[in-house]
Motif scaffolding. Structure first.
Motif, PDB file in Angstrom:
ATOM      1  N   HIS A  24       0.816  -1.217   0.000  1.00 16.45           N
ATOM      2  CA  HIS A  24       0.000   0.000   0.000  1.00 16.45           C
ATOM      3  C   HIS A  24       0.847   1.264   0.000  1.00 16.45           C
ATOM      4  O   HIS A  24       0.362   2.331  -0.355  1.00 16.45           O
ATOM      5  CB  HIS A  24      -0.950   0.018   1.204  1.00 16.45           C
ATOM      6  N   SER A  26       3.685   3.650  -1.606  1.00 15.92           N
ATOM      7  CA  SER A  26       4.190   3.867  -2.952  1.00 15.92           C
ATOM      8  C   SER A  26       5.685   3.582  -3.025  1.00 15.92           C
ATOM      9  O   SER A  26       6.462   4.062  -2.206  1.00 15.92           O
ATOM     10  CB  SER A  26       3.924   5.312  -3.373  1.00 15.92           C
ATOM     11  N   LYS A  37      11.276   4.089  -0.981  1.00 14.96           N
ATOM     12  CA  LYS A  37       9.958   4.003  -0.362  1.00 14.96           C
ATOM     13  C   LYS A  37       9.984   4.807   0.924  1.00 14.96           C
ATOM     14  O   LYS A  37      11.060   5.052   1.491  1.00 14.96           O
ATOM     15  CB  LYS A  37       9.598   2.536  -0.076  1.00 14.96           C
ATOM     16  N   TRP A 168      -1.200  -1.109 -10.319  1.00 20.96           N
ATOM     17  CA  TRP A 168      -1.214  -1.034  -8.856  1.00 20.96           C
ATOM     18  C   TRP A 168      -0.233   0.016  -8.334  1.00 20.96           C
ATOM     19  O   TRP A 168      -0.550   0.764  -7.404  1.00 20.96           O
ATOM     20  CB  TRP A 168      -0.889  -2.399  -8.249  1.00 20.96           C
ATOM     21  N   ARG A 171      -1.692   3.427  -8.680  1.00 25.08           N
ATOM     22  CA  ARG A 171      -2.743   3.605  -7.664  1.00 25.08           C
ATOM     23  C   ARG A 171      -2.129   3.997  -6.327  1.00 25.08           C
ATOM     24  O   ARG A 171      -2.590   4.940  -5.671  1.00 25.08           O
ATOM     25  CB  ARG A 171      -3.549   2.321  -7.540  1.00 25.08           C
ATOM     26  N   CYS A 172      -1.091   3.274  -5.904  1.00 24.67           N
ATOM     27  CA  CYS A 172      -0.419   3.587  -4.634  1.00 24.67           C
ATOM     28  C   CYS A 172       0.219   4.970  -4.684  1.00 24.67           C
ATOM     29  O   CYS A 172       0.185   5.726  -3.713  1.00 24.67           O
ATOM     30  CB  CYS A 172       0.648   2.532  -4.330  1.00 24.67           C
ATOM     31  N   HIS A 173       0.823   5.291  -5.836  1.00 26.67           N
ATOM     32  CA  HIS A 173       1.503   6.572  -5.983  1.00 26.67           C
ATOM     33  C   HIS A 173       0.510   7.723  -5.908  1.00 26.67           C
ATOM     34  O   HIS A 173       0.765   8.750  -5.247  1.00 26.67           O
ATOM     35  CB  HIS A 173       2.249   6.597  -7.317  1.00 26.67           C
ATOM     36  N   HIS A 176      -0.566   8.234  -2.347  1.00 30.13           N
ATOM     37  CA  HIS A 176       0.501   8.810  -1.543  1.00 30.13           C
ATOM     38  C   HIS A 176       0.652  10.302  -1.812  1.00 30.13           C
ATOM     39  O   HIS A 176       0.800  11.108  -0.886  1.00 30.13           O
ATOM     40  CB  HIS A 176       1.820   8.082  -1.839  1.00 30.13           C
TER      41      HIS A 176
END
Length: 388
Positions: A24, A26, A37, A168, A171-173, A176
């Motif tokens: 989850h 980024s 990260k 994915w 999406r996480c980026h 964030h």
């Protein structure tokens, strides 16, 4: 972790890491061989005190950087890194890659402002995915073209290099970036970990992300979070197999695209469904890659031996990556194929062990949940091997 310094250097623009299949937080691309990260102190301490025997099964730790948010004149958001003096050696950075092009185009509206991802409708990408990016990112199964039409023209009007990506990571980026915008001023500095990009040597990296163990909550989890994680484990293969799929991408050589699955797909799998998904992970759309089974099992057996020797360690909520190249290697002069596979442990924000800082709970012996998962994984692969 937040650093209160002022931003005074131009820095290095970070790119979304387009082969992130799970998690989850980024993950960003720093250069061809390095990702970064958000820094979590417990994870940093784990890497800094890593047992020698585990180093071959974890990404190389390369130090830390400071990162801040930047918005350009057209409203496009980006993260910019400033290396710290503790880092060693130069990094080679390409700031004009397809990853940057995809991300900047995803943000850019015709009027020049930033659009929410749910409103973005670029015709080339929509044509490739047959749906809007917002819908695409929420699907549990996506067929992403390895030759996705490029999204941005260069200064001469030529299309940039074509490439592929797993949704994915974007999406996480996106999540964030919006959290940083909401919670911190634009020039606030944040600390990030620098880690080896473990898929940099692969042309078409096929990646399986397995959440390992029968327990996923850390010792510091609240009662609400503890109950939530226990429920997820009980309702998935985590309870029955000691692992569940958190994400994967598999290169389909017949159609020249990646088949992608996310964590929501993995949570729904039965034990038999997990076995079938593992089989699918090793199938390139044309044939089952039987030659991968032995080297993967060999590395898993070696990892199992290492985990059994790590007394007091509990790898709660960590993941195990299995990686191979979707492009089959050419034969050597001796007529044999060089098969590249890799097995790596990642995500140690909730790992605990004797001697780790501020730990109130300690354990004896190796991690039984992780061992249970590894043993089942090896057994399932062996069953698939015997059936070929």
């Amino acid at each position: 972790m937040v650093v209160q310094d002022s931003v005074d250097a131009p820095g290095v623009p970070l790119e979304p890491f387009l082969h992130q299949v799970g998690g989850h937080l980024s993950v960003m691309k720093y250069d061809e061989h390095t990702v970064c990260k958000p820094l979590i102190s417990r994870e940093q301490r784990f890497y800094e005190s890593l047992p020698l025997a585990m180093k071959r099964f974890t990404p190389q730790y390369k130090g830390t950087i400071t990162v801040h948010l930047r918005k350009d004149s057209r409203g496009r958001l980006s993260l910019v890194a400033s290396p710290l003096t503790e880092n060693r050696g130069p990094f080679t950075v390409s700031t004009e890659s397809a990853a940057v092009a995809i991300w900047q185009t995803l943000q850019q509206s015709p009027g020049g402002g930033a659009l929410p991802l749910t409103q973005w409708q670029h015709p080339q990408l929509v044509h490739s995915l047959k749906e809007s990016p917002a819908t695409a990112l929420l699907r549990s199964e996506l067929h992403l073209k390895a030759q996705v039409p490029s999204l941005v023209e260069d200064a001469n009007g030529n299309l940039m290099e074509k490439g592929s990506f797993n949704p994915w990571g974007l999406r996480c980026h996106w999540a964030h970036l919006h959290r940083l915008c909401a919670e911190y001023p634009e020039n606030q500095r944040h600390r990030f970990l620098l880690l080896e990009n473990v898929v940099s040597q692969y042309k078409h990296p096929c990646i399986l992300d397995l959440k390992m163990g029968t327990r996923q909550h850390g010792d510091d989890a609240s009662e609400e979070k503890k109950a939530r994680h226990m429920r997820k484990c009980a309702q998935s293969t985590s309870a029955h197999l000691g692992m569940r799929i958190c994400g994967m991408q598999v290169y389909q050589s017949d159609k020249k695209h990646f088949l992608c699955k996310d964590k929501y797909y993995g949570r729904k799998l039965s034990v038999e469904g997990f076995r079938q998904a593992l089989y699918q992970f090793l199938h390139d759309g044309t044939r089952f890659r039987t030659e991968l089974l032995e080297p993967i099992q060999r590395q898993l057996q070696a990892l199992l031996s290492v985990i059994r020797s790590q007394s007091s360690y509990r790898f709660y909520s960590s993941s195990l990556l299995i990686i191979y190249d979707g492009q089959e290697t050419a034969q050597t002069p001796h007529g044999s194929n060089v098969i590249k596979v890799d097995v790596r442990m990642i995500d140690f924000a909730h790992t605990t062990y004797k001697g780790s800082w501020n730990e109130h709970t300690t354990y004896d012996g190796p991690d039984p949940g992780y061992i249970f998962g590894l043993e089942n994984l090896i057994q399932i692969l062996q069953g698939i091997h015997e059936g070929q």
